[in-house]
Design a protein around this motif. Structure first.
Motif, PDB file in Angstrom:
ATOM      1  N   SER A   1      54.657  29.590  23.053  1.00 46.87           N
ATOM      2  CA  SER A   1      55.628  28.726  23.727  1.00 46.87           C
ATOM      3  C   SER A   1      57.043  29.233  23.478  1.00 46.87           C
ATOM      4  O   SER A   1      57.311  29.941  22.497  1.00 46.87           O
ATOM      5  CB  SER A   1      55.503  27.288  23.232  1.00 46.87           C
ATOM      6  OG  SER A   1      55.991  27.179  21.903  1.00 46.87           O
ATOM      7  N   LEU A   2      57.944  28.836  24.354  1.00 46.25           N
ATOM      8  CA  LEU A   2      59.340  29.212  24.202  1.00 46.25           C
ATOM      9  C   LEU A   2      59.885  28.734  22.862  1.00 46.25           C
ATOM     10  O   LEU A   2      60.631  29.460  22.183  1.00 46.25           O
ATOM     11  CB  LEU A   2      60.167  28.617  25.351  1.00 46.25           C
ATOM     12  CG  LEU A   2      61.666  28.892  25.310  1.00 46.25           C
ATOM     13  CD1 LEU A   2      61.953  30.374  25.473  1.00 46.25           C
ATOM     14  CD2 LEU A   2      62.375  28.087  26.398  1.00 46.25           C
ATOM     15  N   GLN A   3      59.517  27.534  22.469  1.00 49.64           N
ATOM     16  CA  GLN A   3      60.019  26.988  21.205  1.00 49.64           C
ATOM     17  C   GLN A   3      59.529  27.774  19.999  1.00 49.64           C
ATOM     18  O   GLN A   3      60.267  27.971  19.026  1.00 49.64           O
ATOM     19  CB  GLN A   3      59.614  25.503  21.072  1.00 49.64           C
ATOM     20  CG  GLN A   3      60.323  24.585  22.051  1.00 49.64           C
ATOM     21  CD  GLN A   3      61.832  24.727  21.986  1.00 49.64           C
ATOM     22  OE1 GLN A   3      62.440  24.722  20.901  1.00 49.64           O
ATOM     23  NE2 GLN A   3      62.463  24.885  23.151  1.00 49.64           N
ATOM     24  N   GLU A   4      58.286  28.232  20.051  1.00 46.52           N
ATOM     25  CA  GLU A   4      57.767  29.063  18.961  1.00 46.52           C
ATOM     26  C   GLU A   4      58.586  30.341  18.823  1.00 46.52           C
ATOM     27  O   GLU A   4      58.993  30.726  17.724  1.00 46.52           O
ATOM     28  CB  GLU A   4      56.299  29.416  19.217  1.00 46.52           C
ATOM     29  CG  GLU A   4      55.322  28.288  19.001  1.00 46.52           C
ATOM     30  CD  GLU A   4      53.897  28.707  19.322  1.00 46.52           C
ATOM     31  OE1 GLU A   4      53.066  28.764  18.396  1.00 46.52           O
ATOM     32  OE2 GLU A   4      53.605  28.989  20.504  1.00 46.52           O
ATOM     33  N   ILE A   5      58.831  30.989  19.953  1.00 46.13           N
ATOM     34  CA  ILE A   5      59.556  32.262  19.934  1.00 46.13           C
ATOM     35  C   ILE A   5      60.992  32.055  19.501  1.00 46.13           C
ATOM     36  O   ILE A   5      61.540  32.834  18.710  1.00 46.13           O
ATOM     37  CB  ILE A   5      59.477  32.930  21.324  1.00 46.13           C
ATOM     38  CG1 ILE A   5      58.010  33.171  21.704  1.00 46.13           C
ATOM     39  CG2 ILE A   5      60.239  34.253  21.327  1.00 46.13           C
ATOM     40  CD1 ILE A   5      57.795  33.485  23.162  1.00 46.13           C
ATOM     41  N   LYS A   6      61.622  30.999  19.998  1.00 53.11           N
ATOM     42  CA  LYS A   6      62.988  30.683  19.565  1.00 53.11           C
ATOM     43  C   LYS A   6      63.041  30.475  18.053  1.00 53.11           C
ATOM     44  O   LYS A   6      63.987  30.913  17.389  1.00 53.11           O
ATOM     45  CB  LYS A   6      63.494  29.429  20.277  1.00 53.11           C
ATOM     46  CG  LYS A   6      64.007  29.663  21.683  1.00 53.11           C
ATOM     47  CD  LYS A   6      64.611  28.383  22.250  1.00 53.11           C
ATOM     48  CE  LYS A   6      65.319  28.622  23.573  1.00 53.11           C
ATOM     49  NZ  LYS A   6      65.912  27.369  24.096  1.00 53.11           N
ATOM     50  N   GLY A   7      62.033  29.807  17.517  1.00 50.33           N
ATOM     51  CA  GLY A   7      61.990  29.570  16.080  1.00 50.33           C
ATOM     52  C   GLY A   7      61.958  30.862  15.284  1.00 50.33           C
ATOM     53  O   GLY A   7      62.643  30.998  14.269  1.00 50.33           O
ATOM     54  N   TRP A   8      61.187  31.829  15.740  1.00 55.38           N
ATOM     55  CA  TRP A   8      61.120  33.127  15.059  1.00 55.38           C
ATOM     56  C   TRP A   8      62.477  33.826  15.111  1.00 55.38           C
ATOM     57  O   TRP A   8      62.925  34.408  14.118  1.00 55.38           O
ATOM     58  CB  TRP A   8      60.076  34.028  15.699  1.00 55.38           C
ATOM     59  CG  TRP A   8      58.696  33.476  15.785  1.00 55.38           C
ATOM     60  CD1 TRP A   8      58.141  32.491  15.010  1.00 55.38           C
ATOM     61  CD2 TRP A   8      57.681  33.876  16.700  1.00 55.38           C
ATOM     62  NE1 TRP A   8      56.854  32.257  15.387  1.00 55.38           N
ATOM     63  CE2 TRP A   8      56.536  33.095  16.421  1.00 55.38           C
ATOM     64  CE3 TRP A   8      57.611  34.818  17.724  1.00 55.38           C
ATOM     65  CZ2 TRP A   8      55.350  33.222  17.137  1.00 55.38           C
ATOM     66  CZ3 TRP A   8      56.433  34.961  18.439  1.00 55.38           C
ATOM     67  CH2 TRP A   8      55.314  34.162  18.147  1.00 55.38           C
ATOM     68  N   LEU A   9      63.103  33.790  16.280  1.00 56.38           N
ATOM     69  CA  LEU A   9      64.396  34.468  16.453  1.00 56.38           C
ATOM     70  C   LEU A   9      65.469  33.840  15.561  1.00 56.38           C
ATOM     71  O   LEU A   9      66.252  34.553  14.915  1.00 56.38           O
ATOM     72  CB  LEU A   9      64.823  34.414  17.916  1.00 56.38           C
ATOM     73  CG  LEU A   9      63.975  35.230  18.897  1.00 56.38           C
ATOM     74  CD1 LEU A   9      64.390  34.947  20.332  1.00 56.38           C
ATOM     75  CD2 LEU A   9      64.079  36.714  18.618  1.00 56.38           C
ATOM     76  N   GLU A  10      65.511  32.539  15.528  1.00 59.72           N
ATOM     77  CA  GLU A  10      66.502  31.848  14.698  1.00 59.72           C
ATOM     78  C   GLU A  10      66.254  32.115  13.218  1.00 59.72           C
ATOM     79  O   GLU A  10      67.198  32.310  12.450  1.00 59.72           O
ATOM     80  CB  GLU A  10      66.469  30.352  14.988  1.00 59.72           C
ATOM     81  CG  GLU A  10      67.035  29.999  16.363  1.00 59.72           C
ATOM     82  CD  GLU A  10      66.780  28.553  16.758  1.00 59.72           C
ATOM     83  OE1 GLU A  10      65.968  27.887  16.066  1.00 59.72           O
ATOM     84  OE2 GLU A  10      67.368  28.099  17.764  1.00 59.72           O
ATOM     85  N   LYS A  11      64.992  32.158  12.831  1.00 56.59           N
ATOM     86  CA  LYS A  11      64.646  32.444  11.441  1.00 56.59           C
ATOM     87  C   LYS A  11      65.105  33.842  11.037  1.00 56.59           C
ATOM     88  O   LYS A  11      65.530  34.068   9.899  1.00 56.59           O
ATOM     89  CB  LYS A  11      63.134  32.314  11.245  1.00 56.59           C
ATOM     90  CG  LYS A  11      62.668  32.498   9.805  1.00 56.59           C
ATOM     91  CD  LYS A  11      61.167  32.263   9.681  1.00 56.59           C
ATOM     92  CE  LYS A  11      60.709  32.435   8.239  1.00 56.59           C
ATOM     93  NZ  LYS A  11      59.231  32.207   8.102  1.00 56.59           N
ATOM     94  N   ALA A  12      65.053  34.773  11.977  1.00 58.34           N
ATOM     95  CA  ALA A  12      65.478  36.161  11.713  1.00 58.34           C
ATOM     96  C   ALA A  12      66.994  36.287  11.665  1.00 58.34           C
ATOM     97  O   ALA A  12      67.517  37.274  11.131  1.00 58.34           O
ATOM     98  CB  ALA A  12      64.910  37.094  12.779  1.00 58.34           C
TER      99      ALA A  12
END
Length: 335
Positions: free
Chosen positions: A301-312
């Motif tokens: 999902s978009l939210q999953e991917i956004k979460g990874w990016l923000e975490k990085a």
């Protein structure tokens, strides 16, 4: 609660049609595998002509050719079979919009999908998850198939994605290099690096040698799950994350972050699911394809991917407002 009989009958009929829809797919896959469109070529042929070239049964060949005509993939006139004008552009070898390689890959998928029940029960892929690297012929067909599909969107994304402030870009798992070539053509000062496995890059070299941007293209053999060498202004990941598990993607995105210059951007193109993970239809179905072909891959999902990016550490995350085939989307973030 009473049901609406008319709605139930409509749903029932649509469900029956869904069950029969594989008829159409298999006709297309088999026509391509038997090379029907190139056998017919630019001129019309009779059933006898086609059967002679295939060394096939004439009656069966006629039934098959008529089925292809019923799908508007061929034309029939005076007992002669012809390619359609559109068909000549996508089925004939050497055409820019040729689709034959991806259709051959779809036939490989057909075999794996026939074992879907087994994979659901075991949780294991239907075939060895080798990313088509163990057999050179399979590697070539897979990479050419990726080129077939990339041609559809590369010219769009190269115009819509702003790389005017970028001098260097790394195409991670860039496969045929199609996107890199189009990015270079659209951005005259851009230099690109394509990172992929050695077997893949053998085909990449052939494909980019036909472009006029080879002097601005560098190939690096490597595994993006282990190391990303160099520093870049942008990183492009097309259809990469769906082949990996969540843990691998989190590590990959951090690796990309570390390889970018300050202010650099990550560009992810993939099949994004909605938050419910059951829509849109193609990304949801493609998750099953990843179950069949990879160890841990699926659509996200978009939210999953956004979460990874923000975490990085990425910020300013933006989903591009652009319509692409099969519900693909593009997400951009900045370091």
């Amino acid at each position: 609660m009473e049901f609406d009989k008319g709605n139930v009958e409509k749903f029932r009929n649509e469900t029956l049609e869904l069950g029969y829809s594989f008829f159409k797919s298999k006709v297309l896959l088999t026509a391509t595998k038997l090379d029907i469109f190139n056998i017919i070529g630019e001129m019309g042929l009779s059933v006898n002509d086609v059967a002679a070239k295939l060394n096939s049964d004439e009656d069966a060949t006629e039934i098959f050719l008529d089925a292809i005509v019923s799908l508007n993939l061929l034309k029939k006139k005076h007992n002669q079979y012809f390619n359609t004008e559109n068909g000549k552009e996508i089925f004939i070898y050497g055409k820019e919009m040729y689709l034959g390689d991806i259709i051959v890959l779809q036939d490989v998928m057909w075999d794996a999908w026939s074992r879907l029940e087994e994979s659901i029960v075991t949780g294991r892929p239907a075939r060895k998850p080798d990313m088509f690297q163990d057999d050179k012929e399979e590697t070539r067909n897979f990479i050419m198939a990726m080129h077939n599909t990339a041609i559809t969107t590369a010219h769009i994304l190269s115009r819509e994605i702003d790389l005017s402030d970028c001098k260097t870009l790394i195409d991670i798992g860039g496969g045929p290099g199609t996107y890199s070539v189009f990015f270079c053509k659209e951005n005259c000062n851009l230099e690109v690096t394509i990172l992929d496995l050695p077997g893949t890059l053998e085909i990449t070299r052939e494909l980019i040698s036909n472009s006029n941007v080879t002097h601005r293209t560098k190939l690096i053999e490597g595994d993006f799950n282990k190391e990303i060498e160099g520093r870049y202004d942008a990183a492009f990941l097309s259809n990469i994350i769906h082949g990996e598990g969540e843990k691998e993607n989190i590590a990959l995105i951090k690796r990309v972050y570390n390889a970018l210059n300050d202010g650099g951007k990550i560009i992810i193109k993939d099949f994004f699911l909605d938050d419910n993970k059951a829509s849109p239809a193609f990304p949801a179905l493609f998750s099953l394809n990843m179950l069949l072909f990879t160890e841990n891959g699926r659509s996200y999902s978009l939210q999953e991917i956004k979460g990874w990016l923000e975490k990085a550490g990425f910020r300013g995350l933006t989903r591009m407002n652009i319509k692409l085939p099969r519900s693909a989307s593009v997400l951009i973030g900045k370091k």
